[in-house]
Design a protein around this motif. Sequence first.
Motif, PDB file in Angstrom:
ATOM      1  N   ILE A   6       0.844  -1.201   0.000  1.00 16.03           N
ATOM      2  CA  ILE A   6       0.000   0.000   0.000  1.00 16.03           C
ATOM      3  C   ILE A   6       0.881   1.255   0.000  1.00 16.03           C
ATOM      4  O   ILE A   6       0.550   2.249  -0.628  1.00 16.03           O
ATOM      5  CB  ILE A   6      -0.952  -0.015   1.210  1.00 16.03           C
ATOM      6  CG1 ILE A   6      -1.976  -1.126   1.036  1.00 16.03           C
ATOM      7  CG2 ILE A   6      -1.647   1.319   1.380  1.00 16.03           C
ATOM      8  CD1 ILE A   6      -2.892  -1.315   2.204  1.00 16.03           C
ATOM      9  N   ALA A  80      -0.008   5.247   9.049  1.00 17.20           N
ATOM     10  CA  ALA A  80      -1.320   4.642   8.802  1.00 17.20           C
ATOM     11  C   ALA A  80      -1.258   3.653   7.636  1.00 17.20           C
ATOM     12  O   ALA A  80      -1.833   2.563   7.709  1.00 17.20           O
ATOM     13  CB  ALA A  80      -2.353   5.728   8.514  1.00 17.20           C
ATOM     14  N   PHE A  81      -0.539   3.999   6.569  1.00 18.48           N
ATOM     15  CA  PHE A  81      -0.409   3.093   5.422  1.00 18.48           C
ATOM     16  C   PHE A  81       0.349   1.828   5.809  1.00 18.48           C
ATOM     17  O   PHE A  81      -0.019   0.726   5.398  1.00 18.48           O
ATOM     18  CB  PHE A  81       0.305   3.789   4.261  1.00 18.48           C
ATOM     19  CG  PHE A  81      -0.573   4.681   3.436  1.00 18.48           C
ATOM     20  CD1 PHE A  81      -1.777   5.170   3.909  1.00 18.48           C
ATOM     21  CD2 PHE A  81      -0.175   5.063   2.171  1.00 18.48           C
ATOM     22  CE1 PHE A  81      -2.570   6.003   3.151  1.00 18.48           C
ATOM     23  CE2 PHE A  81      -0.967   5.895   1.391  1.00 18.48           C
ATOM     24  CZ  PHE A  81      -2.166   6.368   1.888  1.00 18.48           C
ATOM     25  N   GLN A  82       1.417   1.963   6.612  1.00 21.55           N
ATOM     26  CA  GLN A  82       2.180   0.793   7.040  1.00 21.55           C
ATOM     27  C   GLN A  82       1.326  -0.135   7.894  1.00 21.55           C
ATOM     28  O   GLN A  82       1.348  -1.354   7.712  1.00 21.55           O
ATOM     29  CB  GLN A  82       3.411   1.216   7.817  1.00 21.55           C
ATOM     30  CG  GLN A  82       4.497   1.809   6.965  1.00 21.55           C
ATOM     31  CD  GLN A  82       5.652   2.338   7.795  1.00 21.55           C
ATOM     32  OE1 GLN A  82       5.552   2.464   9.012  1.00 21.55           O
ATOM     33  NE2 GLN A  82       6.751   2.661   7.129  1.00 21.55           N
ATOM     34  N   ARG A  83       0.589   0.418   8.817  1.00 18.88           N
ATOM     35  CA  ARG A  83      -0.253  -0.415   9.690  1.00 18.88           C
ATOM     36  C   ARG A  83      -1.390  -1.060   8.916  1.00 18.88           C
ATOM     37  O   ARG A  83      -1.741  -2.208   9.159  1.00 18.88           O
ATOM     38  CB  ARG A  83      -0.787   0.426  10.850  1.00 18.88           C
ATOM     39  CG  ARG A  83       0.303   0.795  11.821  1.00 18.88           C
ATOM     40  CD  ARG A  83      -0.235   1.516  13.018  1.00 18.88           C
ATOM     41  NE  ARG A  83       0.858   1.839  13.930  1.00 18.88           N
ATOM     42  CZ  ARG A  83       0.696   2.492  15.050  1.00 18.88           C
ATOM     43  NH1 ARG A  83      -0.509   2.904  15.407  1.00 18.88           N
ATOM     44  NH2 ARG A  83       1.735   2.742  15.819  1.00 18.88           N
ATOM     45  N   HIS A  84      -1.959  -0.323   7.976  1.00 20.33           N
ATOM     46  CA  HIS A  84      -3.028  -0.880   7.159  1.00 20.33           C
ATOM     47  C   HIS A  84      -2.500  -2.018   6.283  1.00 20.33           C
ATOM     48  O   HIS A  84      -3.158  -3.047   6.125  1.00 20.33           O
ATOM     49  CB  HIS A  84      -3.657   0.194   6.278  1.00 20.33           C
ATOM     50  CG  HIS A  84      -4.806  -0.290   5.446  1.00 20.33           C
ATOM     51  ND1 HIS A  84      -6.030  -0.531   5.991  1.00 20.33           N
ATOM     52  CD2 HIS A  84      -4.883  -0.595   4.137  1.00 20.33           C
ATOM     53  CE1 HIS A  84      -6.846  -0.970   5.031  1.00 20.33           C
ATOM     54  NE2 HIS A  84      -6.150  -1.018   3.887  1.00 20.33           N
ATOM     55  N   ASP A  85      -1.291  -1.840   5.765  1.00 17.50           N
ATOM     56  CA  ASP A  85      -0.670  -2.886   4.935  1.00 17.50           C
ATOM     57  C   ASP A  85      -0.394  -4.123   5.768  1.00 17.50           C
ATOM     58  O   ASP A  85      -0.613  -5.253   5.314  1.00 17.50           O
ATOM     59  CB  ASP A  85       0.629  -2.348   4.326  1.00 17.50           C
ATOM     60  CG  ASP A  85       1.132  -3.206   3.189  1.00 17.50           C
ATOM     61  OD1 ASP A  85       0.289  -3.769   2.462  1.00 17.50           O
ATOM     62  OD2 ASP A  85       2.360  -3.300   3.018  1.00 17.50           O
ATOM     63  N   ILE A  87      -2.042  -5.129   8.466  1.00 19.49           N
ATOM     64  CA  ILE A  87      -3.334  -5.773   8.757  1.00 19.49           C
ATOM     65  C   ILE A  87      -3.872  -6.488   7.539  1.00 19.49           C
ATOM     66  O   ILE A  87      -4.375  -7.613   7.619  1.00 19.49           O
ATOM     67  CB  ILE A  87      -4.344  -4.728   9.283  1.00 19.49           C
ATOM     68  CG1 ILE A  87      -3.917  -4.236  10.676  1.00 19.49           C
ATOM     69  CG2 ILE A  87      -5.750  -5.293   9.330  1.00 19.49           C
ATOM     70  CD1 ILE A  87      -4.725  -3.061  11.169  1.00 19.49           C
ATOM     71  N   GLU A  88      -3.739  -5.852   6.362  1.00 24.05           N
ATOM     72  CA  GLU A  88      -4.249  -6.457   5.139  1.00 24.05           C
ATOM     73  C   GLU A  88      -3.450  -7.702   4.754  1.00 24.05           C
ATOM     74  O   GLU A  88      -4.038  -8.682   4.281  1.00 24.05           O
ATOM     75  CB  GLU A  88      -4.202  -5.430   4.010  1.00 24.05           C
ATOM     76  CG  GLU A  88      -4.913  -5.896   2.755  1.00 24.05           C
ATOM     77  CD  GLU A  88      -4.970  -4.813   1.705  1.00 24.05           C
ATOM     78  OE1 GLU A  88      -4.379  -5.008   0.647  1.00 24.05           O
ATOM     79  OE2 GLU A  88      -5.610  -3.776   1.977  1.00 24.05           O
TER      80      GLU A  88
END
Length: 91
Positions: A6, A80-85, A87-88
């Motif tokens: 992401i 936020a992008f790192q954490r979302h990546d 989790i995904e």
Amino acid sequence: MQKKSIMSRGFWCMIVGGMLTGMGNGSVFGAALMCFLGRGDFNDWGGWNGLAYDPHTFTGFIDWCMLVFGFAYIGILAIAFQRHDAIENAA
């Protein structure tokens, strides 16, 4: 074919979106703080070129607030992008 992260797919969205949002919030924060504290007279508004970034003037202080907030929002979006990546990818 490997799926891109992401962070790599949204790099420019993170830079542009973070800077625009942060600079918008920084200008409002800087102007409100200057009006609240009464820092600088209207005669001391700043100027052109380098004087526009002198933090002892009205315009310079707001410009520095805009830059600081812009880079802070880029950092917030990067986290936020790192954490979302993460989790995904775990799902």
